[in-house]
Design an enzyme around this catalytic site. Structure first.
Site, PDB file in Angstrom:
ATOM      1  N   HIS A  55      52.448  54.982   9.770  1.00 11.36           N
ATOM      2  CA  HIS A  55      52.875  55.767  10.924  1.00 11.36           C
ATOM      3  C   HIS A  55      52.750  54.855  12.138  1.00 11.36           C
ATOM      4  O   HIS A  55      51.660  54.677  12.669  1.00 11.36           O
ATOM      5  CB  HIS A  55      51.973  56.986  11.115  1.00 11.36           C
ATOM      6  CG  HIS A  55      51.921  57.906   9.925  1.00 11.36           C
ATOM      7  ND1 HIS A  55      52.740  58.999   9.796  1.00 11.36           N
ATOM      8  CD2 HIS A  55      51.153  57.890   8.800  1.00 11.36           C
ATOM      9  CE1 HIS A  55      52.472  59.627   8.645  1.00 11.36           C
ATOM     10  NE2 HIS A  55      51.508  58.972   8.020  1.00 11.36           N
ATOM     11  N   PHE A  56      53.858  54.233  12.528  1.00  7.92           N
ATOM     12  CA  PHE A  56      53.813  53.331  13.682  1.00  7.92           C
ATOM     13  C   PHE A  56      54.091  54.074  14.995  1.00  7.92           C
ATOM     14  O   PHE A  56      54.179  53.464  16.060  1.00  7.92           O
ATOM     15  CB  PHE A  56      54.749  52.132  13.477  1.00  7.92           C
ATOM     16  CG  PHE A  56      54.131  51.028  12.629  1.00  7.92           C
ATOM     17  CD1 PHE A  56      52.858  51.158  12.085  1.00  7.92           C
ATOM     18  CD2 PHE A  56      54.834  49.844  12.369  1.00  7.92           C
ATOM     19  CE1 PHE A  56      52.281  50.148  11.305  1.00  7.92           C
ATOM     20  CE2 PHE A  56      54.264  48.819  11.603  1.00  7.92           C
ATOM     21  CZ  PHE A  56      52.995  48.979  11.070  1.00  7.92           C
ATOM     22  N   ARG A  57      54.253  55.385  14.910  1.00  2.00           N
ATOM     23  CA  ARG A  57      54.134  56.308  16.061  1.00  2.00           C
ATOM     24  C   ARG A  57      55.223  56.266  17.118  1.00  2.00           C
ATOM     25  O   ARG A  57      55.128  56.987  18.117  1.00  2.00           O
ATOM     26  CB  ARG A  57      52.786  56.112  16.769  1.00  2.00           C
ATOM     27  CG  ARG A  57      51.555  56.293  15.886  1.00  2.00           C
ATOM     28  CD  ARG A  57      51.484  57.665  15.292  1.00  2.00           C
ATOM     29  NE  ARG A  57      50.183  57.931  14.658  1.00  2.00           N
ATOM     30  CZ  ARG A  57      49.997  58.840  13.727  1.00  2.00           C
ATOM     31  NH1 ARG A  57      51.022  59.570  13.286  1.00  2.00           N
ATOM     32  NH2 ARG A  57      48.814  59.027  13.199  1.00  2.00           N
ATOM     33  N   HIS A 168      53.940  64.977   0.656  1.00  2.00           N
ATOM     34  CA  HIS A 168      52.571  65.276   1.069  1.00  2.00           C
ATOM     35  C   HIS A 168      52.226  66.585   0.380  1.00  2.00           C
ATOM     36  O   HIS A 168      52.676  67.654   0.798  1.00  2.00           O
ATOM     37  CB  HIS A 168      52.485  65.404   2.597  1.00  2.00           C
ATOM     38  CG  HIS A 168      51.103  65.733   3.080  1.00  2.00           C
ATOM     39  ND1 HIS A 168      50.343  64.863   3.827  1.00  2.00           N
ATOM     40  CD2 HIS A 168      50.322  66.836   2.901  1.00  2.00           C
ATOM     41  CE1 HIS A 168      49.163  65.405   4.090  1.00  2.00           C
ATOM     42  NE2 HIS A 168      49.128  66.610   3.542  1.00  2.00           N
ATOM     43  N   HIS A 222      49.359  59.678  -1.191  1.00  2.00           N
ATOM     44  CA  HIS A 222      47.891  59.704  -1.026  1.00  2.00           C
ATOM     45  C   HIS A 222      47.142  60.686  -1.912  1.00  2.00           C
ATOM     46  O   HIS A 222      46.571  61.645  -1.418  1.00  2.00           O
ATOM     47  CB  HIS A 222      47.512  59.893   0.449  1.00  2.00           C
ATOM     48  CG  HIS A 222      48.301  60.925   1.229  1.00  2.00           C
ATOM     49  ND1 HIS A 222      48.587  62.180   0.749  1.00  2.00           N
ATOM     50  CD2 HIS A 222      48.845  60.876   2.476  1.00  2.00           C
ATOM     51  CE1 HIS A 222      49.266  62.852   1.657  1.00  2.00           C
ATOM     52  NE2 HIS A 222      49.439  62.082   2.715  1.00  2.00           N
ATOM     53  N   ASP A 295      48.886  54.753   4.302  1.00  2.00           N
ATOM     54  CA  ASP A 295      48.859  55.909   5.194  1.00  2.00           C
ATOM     55  C   ASP A 295      48.226  55.520   6.539  1.00  2.00           C
ATOM     56  O   ASP A 295      47.437  56.269   7.100  1.00  2.00           O
ATOM     57  CB  ASP A 295      48.113  57.089   4.536  1.00  2.00           C
ATOM     58  CG  ASP A 295      48.250  58.375   5.332  1.00  2.00           C
ATOM     59  OD1 ASP A 295      49.130  58.452   6.206  1.00  2.00           O
ATOM     60  OD2 ASP A 295      47.450  59.298   5.074  1.00  2.00           O
TER      61      ASP A 295
HETATM   62  C1  NCD Z   1      48.968  61.417   9.132  1.00  2.00           C
HETATM   63  C2  NCD Z   1      49.330  61.157  10.599  1.00  2.00           C
HETATM   64  O1  NCD Z   1      48.417  61.164  11.453  1.00  2.00           O
HETATM   65  O2  NCD Z   1      50.511  60.950  10.893  1.00  2.00           O
HETATM   66  N1  NCD Z   1      47.638  61.921   9.075  1.00  2.00           N
HETATM   67  C3  NCD Z   1      46.827  61.940   7.999  1.00  2.00           C
HETATM   68  O3  NCD Z   1      45.734  62.528   8.115  1.00  2.00           O
HETATM   69  N2  NCD Z   1      47.137  61.380   6.859  1.00  2.00           N
HETATM   70  C4  NCD Z   1      49.956  62.371   8.526  1.00  2.00           C
HETATM   71  C5  NCD Z   1      49.962  62.374   7.013  1.00  2.00           C
HETATM   72  O4  NCD Z   1      50.209  61.337   6.393  1.00  2.00           O
HETATM   73  O5  NCD Z   1      49.742  63.414   6.401  1.00  2.00           O
HETATM   74 ZN    ZN Z   2      50.820  59.593   6.239  1.00  2.00          ZN
HETATM   75 ZN    ZN Z   3      50.454  62.912   4.351  1.00  2.00          ZN
END
Ligand code: NCD
Ligand code: ZN
Ligand code: ZN
Ligand code: ZN
Length: 431
Positions: A55-57, A168, A222, A295
């Site tokens: 997640h590079f946001r 997920h 995950h 993740d």
């Molecule tokens: C991830 C996120 O913050 O984008 N958070 C997490 O707890 N794993 C979202 C996700 O991968 O479910």
């Molecule tokens: Zn994730």
């Molecule tokens: Zn997830």
């Protein structure tokens, strides 16, 4: 322009020289001529690490990470390709927003690809989208607002052919029921009760049933429990098209970590027990778990310091996953050949990445050089993710990436990053 990487040790201990021509590996052997020669000094070379869950946001979460900082952390961790998740703000659930996100990746130092998000009403966009690694379905809620919790909606999606569904798999109804029954307090450990192991098991069981009905090809993100390993083993034995990943925090951290780290280790799915750590490592060794995907989910220290309910879930991981696994190779829990399989070769296969995942002629020159003997403690100063923290700080690791070549360019060299070279979007074969 040709570059020769001189004196490389392959995983099978063979000593070779590698010729790179315009970003592609063109010869492996004892050739000695090139425009430029780089001495690898007998160190081990791996195909560049592929992290298929980050997640590079960007867009929307730039205070946590962006494509430059995320990719800097990646190259420093020996990662040459990432696949980014769609839970942005706005979420990546229509073609126009995906194309806007594509423009933000110009800063990326590593190669990149995207997952596209499914919702309960974007089926037409899902049918149309192309040039992506797969479609993400959040069966249970997590960071962001993506959620497809009902069987009927999931099934309608999974009936679309030739898609790699990336899931997920936590059961939303059970999460809600548990949240009502368990009264919240300031102890982050309740995260593992609200999203208990039944939440994950039921999520996985449901999507396996739906995949059976629809013949869909599914990838479970995950996994965190011993029971999920068993469920997936059974599904594989029944010849379902199913693969799965494990993240480093589910291998190396467990519910004992709440005491020290509190909400910093709040993550979905949550940390489990030491027994689960062991079962997941065994699942990797047995080949039931196909890949490691981090993740990488950065959140700021300020966000993590808020009370349990408000603190976002997720842990930054992209820079530390290879060191953690090299440390395991040194401990003898996995072999270097297995590491290459689960961190590069298999991710390339699962997501049909063309010319990636191997050191071989004709493949992209994404190459990670590792020093198996280098000992170093993970410290704050070395961390390049914008969030600036890691639950692995102070851990002593033996085995570190020392050079990272992306498309034949030396982007990371022993602590120094060259920002002049940019990554490119990956291309896909048929699934
Ligand atoms: C991830 C996120 O913050 O984008 N958070 C997490 O707890 N794993 C979202 C996700 O991968 O479910
Ligand atoms: Zn994730
Ligand atoms: Zn997830
Ligand atoms: Zn709450």
């Amino acid at each position: 322009m040709t570059t020769l990487l001189k004196n490389c040790t392959l995983a099978n201990k063979l000593n070779v020289n590698i010729t790179i021509t315009d970003g592609t590996i063109t010869a492996i052997g004892n050739q000695t001529k090139a425009d430029k020669i780089i001495d690898i000094k007998g160190k081990t070379v791996l195909p560049g690490i592929i992290d298929s869950h980050v997640h590079f946001r960007e867009p929307g979460g730039e205070q946590k990470e962006d494509w430059l900082t995320g990719s800097m952390a990646a190259v420093a961790g020996g990662v040459t390709t990432v696949i980014d998740m769609p839970n942005n703000d706005p979420p990546i659930t229509d073609l126009a927003t995906l194309n806007k996100k594509r423009k933000l990746t110009k800063k990326s130092l590593v190669n990149f690809g995207f997952f596209f998000g499914a919702t309960t009403n974007n089926i037409e966009e899902v049918r149309k989208v192309s040039g992506i690694a797969g479609i993400k379905i959040y069966v249970g809620s997590s960071t962001g607002n993506l959620l497809v919790a009902q069987d009927d909606d999931i099934k309608k999606l999974m009936e679309i052919p030739n898609i790699n569904w990336v899931i997920h798999a936590e059961d939303e109804e059970l999460i809600r029921k548990n949240s009502q029954q368990i009264s919240e307090n300031s102890n982050s450990a309740i995260h593992s009760q609200i999203r208990n192991r039944q939440v994950a098991m039921k999520g996985v069981e449901r999507v396996i049933d739906l995949a059976k009905e629809t013949n869909a090809r599914i990838h479970i993100c995950h996994i965190s429990t011993a029971e999920e390993v068993s469920l997936i083993k059974k599904a594989k034995n029944a010849n379902l098209q199913i693969t799965c990943e494990v993240s480093p925090h589910h291998l190396f951290l467990n519910d004992g970590a709440y005491e020290k780290f509190g909400n910093f280790v709040k993550v979905n799915p949550p940390l489990r027990t030491k027994k689960d750590n062991e079962a997941l490592l065994k699942g990797l060794n047995d080949g039931i778990i196909d890949i490691i995907a981090t993740d990488h989910a950065p959140h700021t220290i300020k966000e993590k310091e808020t009370p349990y309910h408000d603190a976002p879930a997720g842990i930054p991981e992209v820079q530390t996953s290879l060191p953690l696994m090299l440390n395991e190779v040194n401990k003898g829990t996995i072999t270097i050949e297995q590491l290459i399989e689960i961190m590069s070769a298999q991710p390339a296969k699962l997501f049909s990445l063309q010319n990636k995942g191997l050191i071989a002629e004709g493949y992209d020159a994404d190459i990670t050089v590792v020093d198996m003997d280098k000992k170093q403690i993970i410290n704050k100063e070395m961390l390049l993710s914008k969030c600036g923290w890691s639950p692995y700080e102070n851990m002593k690791i033996t085995g570190w990436p020392v050079m990272t070549f992306v498309n034949g360019n030396l982007v990371y060299d022993q602590g120094k990053i060259n920002q002049q070279f940019k990554g490119r979007e990956i291309t896909y074969g048929k699934i």
